[in-house]
Structures are given as C-alpha cells and as structure tokens.
Design a protein around this motif. Structure first.
Motif, mmCIF file in Angstrom:
data_model
loop_
_atom_site.group_PDB
_atom_site.id
_atom_site.type_symbol
_atom_site.label_atom_id
_atom_site.label_comp_id
_atom_site.label_asym_id
_atom_site.label_seq_id
_atom_site.Cartn_x
_atom_site.Cartn_y
_atom_site.Cartn_z
ATOM 1 N N ALA A 7 0.991 -0.947 -0.214
ATOM 2 C CA ALA A 7 0.441 0.260 -0.053
ATOM 3 C C ALA A 7 0.894 1.502 0.303
ATOM 4 C CB ALA A 7 -0.649 0.418 1.536
ATOM 5 N N GLN A 8 2.006 1.219 0.340
ATOM 6 C CA GLN A 8 2.997 2.529 0.484
ATOM 7 C C GLN A 8 3.745 2.722 -0.782
ATOM 8 O OE1 GLN A 8 4.784 -0.048 3.456
ATOM 9 N NE2 GLN A 8 4.052 1.341 5.005
ATOM 10 N N THR A 9 3.176 3.768 -1.326
ATOM 11 C CA THR A 9 3.954 3.705 -2.961
ATOM 12 C C THR A 9 5.758 4.031 -2.439
ATOM 13 O OG1 THR A 9 2.070 4.236 -3.656
ATOM 14 C CG2 THR A 9 4.204 5.204 -4.749
ATOM 15 N N GLU A 10 5.489 5.282 -1.313
ATOM 16 C CA GLU A 10 6.994 5.850 -1.122
ATOM 17 C C GLU A 10 6.632 6.204 0.433
ATOM 18 O OE1 GLU A 10 7.438 8.965 -5.281
ATOM 19 O OE2 GLU A 10 8.429 9.347 -3.727
ATOM 20 N N ILE A 11 8.380 5.880 0.639
ATOM 21 C CA ILE A 11 8.469 6.606 2.490
ATOM 22 C C ILE A 11 9.462 7.026 2.195
ATOM 23 C CG2 ILE A 11 8.914 5.304 4.720
ATOM 24 C CD1 ILE A 11 7.250 3.403 3.990
ATOM 25 N N SER A 12 9.467 8.105 3.058
ATOM 26 C CA SER A 12 10.485 8.875 3.397
ATOM 27 C C SER A 12 10.935 9.198 5.342
ATOM 28 C CB SER A 12 10.717 10.806 3.118
ATOM 29 O OG SER A 12 10.671 10.551 1.564
ATOM 30 N N VAL A 13 11.918 8.145 5.633
ATOM 31 C CA VAL A 13 12.566 8.640 6.907
ATOM 32 C C VAL A 13 13.679 9.066 7.175
ATOM 33 C CG1 VAL A 13 11.366 6.952 7.557
ATOM 34 C CG2 VAL A 13 13.467 6.422 6.649
ATOM 35 N N VAL A 14 13.873 9.951 8.120
ATOM 36 C CA VAL A 14 14.842 10.182 8.420
ATOM 37 C C VAL A 14 15.956 8.609 9.134
ATOM 38 C CG1 VAL A 14 16.565 12.333 9.899
ATOM 39 C CG2 VAL A 14 14.253 12.634 8.953
ATOM 40 N N GLU A 15 17.312 8.689 8.661
ATOM 41 C CA GLU A 15 18.455 7.810 9.085
ATOM 42 C C GLU A 15 19.015 7.567 10.819
ATOM 43 O OE1 GLU A 15 22.540 9.191 8.207
ATOM 44 O OE2 GLU A 15 23.478 6.911 7.499
ATOM 45 N N LYS A 16 18.258 6.905 10.526
ATOM 46 C CA LYS A 16 18.765 6.209 12.655
ATOM 47 C C LYS A 16 16.853 6.303 12.867
ATOM 48 C CE LYS A 16 22.564 7.657 13.909
ATOM 49 N NZ LYS A 16 23.549 8.684 15.011
ATOM 50 N N GLU A 17 16.160 6.521 11.730
ATOM 51 C CA GLU A 17 14.198 5.993 12.063
ATOM 52 C C GLU A 17 14.782 4.852 12.207
ATOM 53 O OE1 GLU A 17 12.473 10.538 11.338
ATOM 54 O OE2 GLU A 17 11.744 7.992 10.650
ATOM 55 N N ASP A 18 13.360 4.222 12.697
ATOM 56 C CA ASP A 18 12.886 2.204 12.471
ATOM 57 C C ASP A 18 11.921 2.534 10.696
ATOM 58 O OD1 ASP A 18 12.551 1.014 15.927
ATOM 59 O OD2 ASP A 18 14.260 1.745 14.038
ATOM 60 N N VAL A 19 11.174 1.792 10.065
ATOM 61 C CA VAL A 19 10.597 1.797 9.322
ATOM 62 C C VAL A 19 10.071 0.635 8.632
ATOM 63 C CG1 VAL A 19 12.279 1.497 7.622
ATOM 64 C CG2 VAL A 19 10.063 2.375 6.717
ATOM 65 N N LEU A 21 7.665 -1.700 6.318
ATOM 66 C CA LEU A 21 7.368 -1.878 4.724
ATOM 67 C C LEU A 21 5.989 -2.495 4.558
ATOM 68 C CD1 LEU A 21 10.511 -2.045 2.741
ATOM 69 C CD2 LEU A 21 8.874 -0.012 3.385
ATOM 70 N N ASP A 22 5.091 -2.663 4.339
ATOM 71 C CA ASP A 22 3.669 -3.085 4.083
ATOM 72 C C ASP A 22 3.548 -4.293 3.391
ATOM 73 O OD1 ASP A 22 1.415 -1.032 6.283
ATOM 74 O OD2 ASP A 22 2.812 -2.387 6.918
ATOM 75 N N CYS A 23 3.510 -5.082 3.613
ATOM 76 C CA CYS A 23 2.542 -6.168 2.213
ATOM 77 C C CYS A 23 1.630 -7.438 2.635
ATOM 78 C CB CYS A 23 3.483 -7.608 2.265
ATOM 79 S SG CYS A 23 3.564 -8.690 0.701
#
Lengths: 115, 115
Positions: A7-19, A21-23
């Motif tokens: 569902a997530q087309t694009e994600i932007s995070v700042v370094e050291k953040e956790d992220v 990704l859904d499937c």
C-alpha cells in the motif's frame, strides 16, 4: 490467482529511524512462498528473505526483521535504525509450488532514507 | 560464483533493428527467466525456461524471441520493437521450477531504449 499489495508507494525517513514496509498477499494455494527483494538504483534485485506458508516464525537478521501473519495474509518488513544505504525500492513477492521463481510482485515501496 | 551476468547493460536501438540480449549463469541452475520492468513498476514475467525448454510464455509479442542454447545461457532476440518496449530487461535463474523454496538470482538488467 495470486496478488500482492504494497500500500505504501513511497516512504521517507530520517537516518536512524525505524521503518516498516507493509505487504499483503492473496492466494488460494495452501503452499506458497513469500519473498522480499531490494532493488537499488543499479537495477538488480537483491534477495532479502524467503518464507514458506508453513513457517510463521518471525525472523531477524541484523537490522532487518520480518513479521509473517497468515491470519491477516501479511508479511511485513521492518528496518531498524535505517541508513542511507537502505534507500531503494523494496518488492514483496509470492510464488507457488511447481512454479519456480515465477514471482507475482507487489508494486514496490520506494524508501528514501535522508541523512 | 553466484552471479547472473547480463550484456549489454545499456542498449539503444531503432525500430527496424535486430539486437540480442544475453544472460549467463554458472551456478548450475536449470530454470532461467526473462522479466520486463517498466519505470516505477514491478518486474513482469515474460518467459521461463526449464532444462533448456520453454516452459512459460506470458503472451509476449513475437517481436521478442527467447533462446536457451545451453544450461548456462539465455538470449532474448529483439526485432521490430516499438518505443513502448523501452524498459529494463532482467534475467534471473533458480535451481529449478520444482524448488520455489530457493533463492532466485537476478542480473543487473539491460536498460533498453527503442527510438
């Protein structure tokens, strides 16, 4: 027929953040295999993980972890303490027995990790 | 050697040209694949070879002609292409079609532009 949704087309995070990704996947087969691949700008698809439908154990590999839940048909991918080198397109994919690596890919999630 | 090597890396061709893409692996894999990837889209399967025989053709136009001369080589012959055929063409290999629970290795792709 098989289908994979990211569902997530694009994600932007700042370094050291956790992220995460859904499937989410769809299949009527009881035996199937799920994969995550990373595609950096250079183009090749880099294998990250494989899971079969009978193995719901979560897995951790360094900063990467995967959460497989058959009850919700989901196979989510978490990067802990993200780094700029994690910037890439990530594909979730599905294949079934006797179909080899004839993947059904999700549309992909473009992850940008900013310094 | 866990590499899939594709040549050329970039190709520009006119609509009346004939060209070939080449893919090579020396991992003893008996299944080889051609995928087509348009910009910002996931890879889509074109052809699958199993033990040097064409196993799957996903209704690909005849201007794309695959060939598997031996177990290590996979070619894609191109003729009379259209501008909409411009894409990244990815080759992959895996152990065989009956073993989806193994890793597929992808090449870096050939970025094709049809003018």
């Amino acid at each position: 027929a098989q289908k994979v949704t990211q569902a997530q087309t694009e994600i932007s995070v700042v370094e050291k953040e956790d992220v995460t990704l859904d499937c989410v996947y769809e299949t009527r087969d009881t035996t199937y295999y799920l994969f995550w691949y990373k595609q950096p700008p250079s183009g090749e698809l880099v294998f990250l993980i494989r899971r079969n439908s009978f193995d719901e154990q979560n897995e951790i590999s360094g900063r990467y972890s995967w959460n497989f839940q058959k009850s919700t048909s989901s196979f989510n991918f978490t990067i802990t303490a993200s780094q700029v080198v994690d910037s890439a397109v990530y594909f979730c994919a599905l294949t079934i027995v006797n179909y080899g690596q004839n993947f059904v890919f999700g549309p992909g999630t473009r992850l940008s990790v900013l310094p | 050697d866990t590499e899939v090597t594709q040549t050329p890396k970039h190709l520009v061709m006119g609509m009346t040209n004939k060209k070939s893409l080449k893919c090579e692996q020396h991992m003893g894999h008996r299944a080889m694949y051609w995928y087509k990837q348009k910009a910002k889209k996931p890879p889509e399967l074109m052809f699958v070879y199993s033990y040097e025989k064409l196993s799957i053709n996903e209704s690909v136009p005849s201007r794309f002609s695959p060939e598997c001369p031996n177990s290590s080589l996979l070619n894609l012959h191109l003729h009379a292409l259209q501008p909409e055929d411009s894409a990244l063409y990815l080759c992959a290999s895996s152990q065989d079609l009956a073993s989806p629970n193994t890793e597929a290795f992808f090449g870096q792709g050939t970025r094709l532009t049809v003018v």
